[in-house]
Design a protein around this motif. Structure first.
Motif, PDB file in Angstrom:
ATOM      1  N   ILE A   2      -2.223  -2.910   7.251  1.00 30.61           N
ATOM      2  CA  ILE A   2      -3.133  -2.470   6.071  1.00 30.61           C
ATOM      3  C   ILE A   2      -2.886  -1.632   5.183  1.00 30.61           C
ATOM      4  N   PHE A   3      -2.351  -0.648   5.559  1.00 26.89           N
ATOM      5  CA  PHE A   3      -1.752   0.555   4.676  1.00 26.89           C
ATOM      6  C   PHE A   3      -0.385   0.450   4.818  1.00 26.89           C
ATOM      7  N   GLU A   4       0.463   0.513   3.652  1.00 27.99           N
ATOM      8  CA  GLU A   4       1.715   0.592   3.560  1.00 27.99           C
ATOM      9  C   GLU A   4       2.051   2.025   3.085  1.00 27.99           C
ATOM     10  N   GLY A  18      -4.880  -6.559   1.214  1.00 29.52           N
ATOM     11  CA  GLY A  18      -6.130  -7.503   2.090  1.00 29.52           C
ATOM     12  C   GLY A  18      -7.493  -6.934   2.050  1.00 29.52           C
ATOM     13  N   ARG A  19      -8.117  -7.399   3.186  1.00 22.81           N
ATOM     14  CA  ARG A  19      -9.538  -6.912   3.604  1.00 22.81           C
ATOM     15  C   ARG A  19      -9.490  -5.684   4.368  1.00 22.81           C
ATOM     16  N   CYS A  47      -4.967   0.390  -4.716  1.00 26.07           N
ATOM     17  CA  CYS A  47      -5.899  -0.652  -4.382  1.00 26.07           C
ATOM     18  C   CYS A  47      -5.766  -2.034  -4.955  1.00 26.07           C
ATOM     19  N   ALA A  48      -4.423  -2.028  -5.825  1.00 26.69           N
ATOM     20  CA  ALA A  48      -4.049  -3.288  -6.595  1.00 26.69           C
ATOM     21  C   ALA A  48      -4.230  -4.570  -5.581  1.00 26.69           C
ATOM     22  N   GLN A  49      -3.933  -4.230  -4.185  1.00 28.28           N
ATOM     23  CA  GLN A  49      -3.794  -5.568  -3.244  1.00 28.28           C
ATOM     24  C   GLN A  49      -4.929  -5.445  -2.515  1.00 28.28           C
ATOM     25  N   SER A  81     -10.073  -3.175  -8.465  1.00 24.45           N
ATOM     26  CA  SER A  81     -10.592  -4.243  -9.059  1.00 24.45           C
ATOM     27  C   SER A  81     -11.890  -4.155  -9.462  1.00 24.45           C
ATOM     28  N   ASP A  82     -12.666  -5.024 -10.274  1.00 22.51           N
ATOM     29  CA  ASP A  82     -13.972  -5.035 -10.508  1.00 22.51           C
ATOM     30  C   ASP A  82     -15.069  -4.886  -9.334  1.00 22.51           C
TER      31      ASP A  82
END
Length: 100
Positions: A2-4, A18-19, A47-49, A81-82
């Motif tokens: 999840i975290f890179e 992802g989620r 948080c782009a992904q 994201s929105d």
């Protein structure tokens, strides 16, 4: 994953993929250990992904914030994201974090 996490320019950059729902947040709890160990630095959460965040995911963000506040670091969140922005607005995260 999840975290890179990567270290860059004396700080930590975290790309979130992802989620970030409850099962993912449980798994990610171990992934944030390097962040908590480096909480005296600037931590950038990209948080782009990030497609979705649950209350468990929000708790992870708060854990990171709490550690950085205690150790003199700083958390910045960017590329929200929105949909995620709406969640942050409803939960008061805009008041807790620097969001770009």
């Amino acid at each position: 994953m999840i975290f890179e996490i990567k270290e860059e320019n004396g700080g930590m950059i975290v790309t979130i993929h992802g989620r970030l729902d409850t099962p993912a947040a449980v798994k990610a709890q171990q992934e944030i250990v390097p962040l908590l160990e480096n909480a005296d630095k600037e931590i950038l959460l990209d948080c782009a992904q990030l497609e979705y965040i649950s209350s468990s995911g929000l708790r992870l963000f708060l854990t990171i914030r709490k550690e950085t506040a205690a150790k003199g670091g700083k958390v910045i969140i960017e590329n929200v994201s929105d949909d995620i922005k709406k969640v942050f607005m409803m939960t008061g995260f805009f008041n807790l974090f620097e969001i770009r």
